[in-house]
Design an enzyme around this catalytic site. Structure first.
Site, short mmCIF file in Angstrom:
data_model
loop_
_atom_site.label_atom_id
_atom_site.label_comp_id
_atom_site.label_asym_id
_atom_site.label_seq_id
_atom_site.Cartn_x
_atom_site.Cartn_y
_atom_site.Cartn_z
CG HIS A 24 -1.80 1.24 1.25
ND1 HIS A 24 -3.04 1.27 0.64
CD2 HIS A 24 -1.62 2.48 1.79
CE1 HIS A 24 -3.58 2.46 0.81
NE2 HIS A 24 -2.73 3.21 1.50
CB CYS A 25 2.00 3.45 -2.59
SG CYS A 25 3.06 4.88 -2.86
#
Length: 344
Positions: free
Chosen positions: A178-179
């Site tokens: 998850h960025c």
């Protein structure tokens, strides 16, 4: 103490901190030291402040929000504003090639395009409608991804290489990570956009750094600053050295030099990360699989205590089928049939 020494010390501290964070994420002994340090600080810092900091960190890193997207755009806007306001104009006066000066803007446009795609593209969310289709995309290795495992949150069967994202609260096909910078998961369907986004972001930072450095070097050469002399506090005459020259340039062009220092550090950090994601792409691994590789049981690790009845399980990458196939899988991902119809 000279400004340059303080600035270099600051940069070294930032880089060392980032390196330690990366190392700690894979080294269990360092994780223990980090936890011990956190416990010591918890005894010193007031509890109300701890709760406030914990709440802020939870909001920033464990909930979906647009904070880092705004920060990303603000920093990018500040760099390009300074580049346009000063560097571009000065370079035109020095008659540098216009194509050379416009290259950062071209990279910016491409970068923002793929940034938008990375933010808005479905990463490969698993639902009840496509669950069975995803189960047949990848083979189960029975070590890291065993068969017939259900997600405790989504109550869906977990396809191989998938993972539930605690931030977005959904399971993602070929989950990478998850960025926070794009406020989205990186999965099978947007990893290609993410790779080009990181590549163009690195290239744009490096190009701005190169153009700014070229301007300062031209200025020093044309003004013969390297042949000048100065008198120190003791009254001694010295030839202009590199340290004094950099400090002189900082006092004369503070915004340009500060921006240059920022984009140089950013170029190295992004360049290192780009090499890492290219390595993962070439070997057909995800960040999640690379990280979990240390937790998978491996008969080569002498420190692992095996249960008496357990057979040694070796985690090996069964999804890598050569460089060409690996890259083709990323840039031409498999879409379930009904998802194709929706897009059409």
């Amino acid at each position: 103490m000279d400004f340059l020494v303080l600035f270099l010390f600051y940069l070294a501290s930032v880089l060392m901190g980032l390196v330690l964070i990366c190392v700690c994420s894979k080294t269990h002994s360092l994780k223990g030291l980090a936890r011990g340090g956190a416990q010591i600080f918890s005894c010193i810092i007031p509890e109300c402040l701890q709760r406030a900091v914990h709440g802020l960190l939870h909001y920033l890193f464990h909930t979906r929000n647009h904070t880092f997207i705004v920060l990303h755009l603000v920093l990018q806007g500040m760099v390009y504003t300074e580049y346009t306001w000063e560097v571009f104009g000065y370079c035109q006066e020095l008659e540098l090639s216009l194509h050379y000066l416009l290259l950062p803007y071209l990279l910016l446009g491409v970068n923002l395009f793929f940034f938008t795609l990375t933010c808005g593209t479905n990463p490969g969310i698993i639902t009840k409608a496509n669950e069975l289709l995803f189960l047949h995309v990848y083979e189960f290795d029975e070590v890291m991804f065993p068969k017939n495992v259900r997600c405790s949150t989504c109550d869906l069967r977990k396809p191989a290489r998938s993972k539930h994202c605690s931030v977005c609260n959904w399971c993602v096909h070929r989950f990478d990570h998850h960025c926070v910078w794009v406020n989205n998961c990186i999965g099978a369907w947007n990893i290609r956009y993410f790779l080009i986004y990181v590549l163009t972001l690195t290239a744009s930072a490096a190009t701005v750094a190169i153009v700014s450095t070229t301007f300062l070097v031209h200025l020093v050469v044309m003004s013969d600053l390297y042949q000048e002399t100065y008198i120190d506090d003791l009254g001694h005459l010295h030839v202009m050295d590199t340290v004094f020259l950099i400090q002189y340039l900082f006092l004369t062009f503070p915004r340009i030099v500060f921006m240059l220092g920022f984009v140089v550090v950013l170029s190295f950090l992004l360049g290192g990360y780009l090499l890492f994601v290219l390595y993962l792409a070439a070997t057909n691994q995800t960040t999640n699989e690379w990280y979990r590789g240390d937790w998978a049981w491996c008969q080569r690790c002498p420190l692992v205590a095996w249960p008496p009845s357990a057979e040694p399980q070796v985690h090996r990458n069964i999804h890598s089928h050569g460089l060409r196939s690996n890259l083709q899988e990323i840039f031409l991902p498999a879409f379930p049939c009904h998802e194709r119809k929706k897009q059409e």
